[in-house]
Design an enzyme around this catalytic site. Sequence first.
Site, PDB file in Angstrom:
ATOM      1  N   LEU A  80       0.848  -1.194   0.000  1.00 26.34           N
ATOM      2  CA  LEU A  80       0.000   0.000   0.000  1.00 26.34           C
ATOM      3  C   LEU A  80       0.884   1.245   0.000  1.00 26.34           C
ATOM      4  O   LEU A  80       2.072   1.171   0.301  1.00 26.34           O
ATOM      5  CB  LEU A  80      -0.918  -0.025   1.225  1.00 26.34           C
ATOM      6  CG  LEU A  80      -1.930  -1.180   1.195  1.00 26.34           C
ATOM      7  CD1 LEU A  80      -2.539  -1.401   2.571  1.00 26.34           C
ATOM      8  CD2 LEU A  80      -3.003  -0.934   0.148  1.00 26.34           C
ATOM      9  N   CYS A  84       4.199   6.915  -4.216  1.00 26.96           N
ATOM     10  CA  CYS A  84       5.034   7.759  -3.342  1.00 26.96           C
ATOM     11  C   CYS A  84       6.256   7.010  -2.807  1.00 26.96           C
ATOM     12  O   CYS A  84       7.388   7.435  -3.046  1.00 26.96           O
ATOM     13  CB  CYS A  84       4.191   8.345  -2.215  1.00 26.96           C
ATOM     14  SG  CYS A  84       5.192   9.165  -0.970  1.00 26.96           S
ATOM     15  N   CYS A  89       7.503  10.419  -4.677  1.00 26.61           N
ATOM     16  CA  CYS A  89       7.969  11.409  -3.675  1.00 26.61           C
ATOM     17  C   CYS A  89       9.233  10.975  -2.940  1.00 26.61           C
ATOM     18  O   CYS A  89      10.130  11.795  -2.725  1.00 26.61           O
ATOM     19  CB  CYS A  89       6.907  11.702  -2.615  1.00 26.61           C
ATOM     20  SG  CYS A  89       5.228  11.333  -3.028  1.00 26.61           S
ATOM     21  N   HIS A 139       7.398   0.372   2.266  1.00 30.60           N
ATOM     22  CA  HIS A 139       6.357  -0.554   1.812  1.00 30.60           C
ATOM     23  C   HIS A 139       5.858  -1.392   2.987  1.00 30.60           C
ATOM     24  O   HIS A 139       4.649  -1.588   3.180  1.00 30.60           O
ATOM     25  CB  HIS A 139       6.908  -1.529   0.756  1.00 30.60           C
ATOM     26  CG  HIS A 139       7.236  -0.896  -0.560  1.00 30.60           C
ATOM     27  ND1 HIS A 139       6.700   0.280  -0.987  1.00 30.60           N
ATOM     28  CD2 HIS A 139       8.041  -1.314  -1.569  1.00 30.60           C
ATOM     29  CE1 HIS A 139       7.173   0.566  -2.189  1.00 30.60           C
ATOM     30  NE2 HIS A 139       7.990  -0.382  -2.570  1.00 30.60           N
ATOM     31  N   PHE A 501      14.237  32.241  16.391  1.00 32.49           N
ATOM     32  CA  PHE A 501      15.333  32.870  15.665  1.00 32.49           C
ATOM     33  C   PHE A 501      16.574  31.987  15.691  1.00 32.49           C
ATOM     34  O   PHE A 501      16.849  31.395  16.720  1.00 32.49           O
ATOM     35  CB  PHE A 501      15.613  34.200  16.356  1.00 32.49           C
ATOM     36  CG  PHE A 501      16.339  35.170  15.498  1.00 32.49           C
ATOM     37  CD1 PHE A 501      15.760  35.678  14.354  1.00 32.49           C
ATOM     38  CD2 PHE A 501      17.613  35.576  15.838  1.00 32.49           C
ATOM     39  CE1 PHE A 501      16.432  36.578  13.559  1.00 32.49           C
ATOM     40  CE2 PHE A 501      18.291  36.481  15.044  1.00 32.49           C
ATOM     41  CZ  PHE A 501      17.705  36.981  13.910  1.00 32.49           C
TER      42      PHE A 501
END
Length: 523
Positions: A80, A84, A89, A139, A501
Amino acid sequence: MTLTTWDIRPETIGINDWAPEIDSLLEDPDDNRVVFNVDEADTRPYDAIFLGGGAAGRFGSAYMRAMGGRQLIIEAWPFLGGSCPHNACVPHHLFSEVAAELMLARTFSGRFWFPDMDGRITSIKEIVDLFRAGRIAPHAIMNFQSKEQLDLEYVLNARGTIIDANTVEVAGRRFTANNLILGLGARSRPLDCPGADIHGVYTYETLVEDLDYEPGDTVVVIGGSKTAVEYGCFFQATGRRTIMVVRSELLPILPDAETRDYTITMMKEQGMEIWEHSVATHLEGDHNGKVKAITVKTPDGVRRIETDFVFHGLGEIPNSEMAVEKLGVKVGDEGQIIVNPQMQTSVPNVYAIGDLIGRPMEMFKARKSGMYASRHIMGEDVHYAFDEFPDFLHTHYEVSWFGMGEEEAREVYGDVTIIKMPPETEDGWEVALPATDRMMLYAFADPRKSGFQKLIIASASRKVVGAHHVGAGARDAFQYLFQMYKRGLTIDDLAVMDELFLNPTHFIQLSRLRAGAKNLQDL
Ligand code: KPC
């Protein structure tokens, strides 16, 4: 081919156990097990069958299950998560990280602790192989998480066939549901050029499956948007001459001209060759059938480049053919299935999600479209429009943006205030962006390369109407800033926020320097 059934419902399969099984299902041609994780004891009808278990189908399923619904995913791959983790990706990000690291190493070659990179070409194949070996882990996580943690039902490693709007057949079994949700994804648009099929011509899909040699010292990339640029920068960063052949102009996706100019200037300074308004006319193979040259028509004439490695990224074609043939769903010009804001197609009880419904073919839209289809099926009154979103891409840098570019903002709002870093100087970008993580060395040792950022404010309303960043580490900020922008973020809101910062987007501190004025001024 004889299919066999592997019923995993009664077992608990850990991540480490999944990995070799998926490897075998992917790599061993004799392993034709169909993975059945179906709750035969549950007599409720399925609220939906998800045809396709990529990000859209998996997130839609998880949401439906969380709402108390019953779902079944049918997925052709043995895992599934879809493209990607397999070829999109995740490898894009690995390769982009390599590009950024190599840019750093080359910029500071021989200085500080950096080795001498002069003339050094690093391996492309080693990184592709690294990905190929490592992708089994995501995976395995997807299969484990979906079954053991999310309690999803699924059938893997067999292609489902649509029978009608309520029925899908897979591995000889028919499953019915009240609704069908199609998440069949998209595939690379082919290169329309003689010789496009010869060995050595790759897309993002075939590169990670088929690369079986180390490319030589010249690479040609065809295409001018995200995928072509991301892969092109990776190939170039390894030390190879890299030529981008672009039919129109590079990166039209970037909405702000100055940000685009900085982005492309930095690509060129790294050594990328960009041939705009150019078209590949044919590829030649050698006696072994491997690419040896490409001919390109450019505005300056026809040019022939000797190369053994060509990559093309020309966009995606939605896999809508079966749904059109079997169900007659309406599609748009690019083959995308047309859906309404509830993800319903033109056929009652049939929904479509993810890349199958067209642009943007991005993760957020895949996951959210799946989730919204499920919410609608489960009785919620929902509306999902994906016409505006924060966006990003990689060159050797990370580029993030949302909203308008300066030019459009001036047209729409007339009076706009621009806040940007580094400050405008006669020499362009000779000074550094105020430094931040991953840009500190550049800021002090090679300031031109330290990034660029810009905030665009409609002066009358004081609202932020666009934000643009080239550098590193700002993408997270953009996904949250975008939500604030959608709620009407003003320069005054930014001025009272708390900046951690040094941070990559200096928008808070810069806004605070100007927000005191009734009539805003540029910075
Ligand atoms: C890192 C990662 O999440 C890659 S795999 C994503 C597939 S899915 O969770 O189905 O969207």
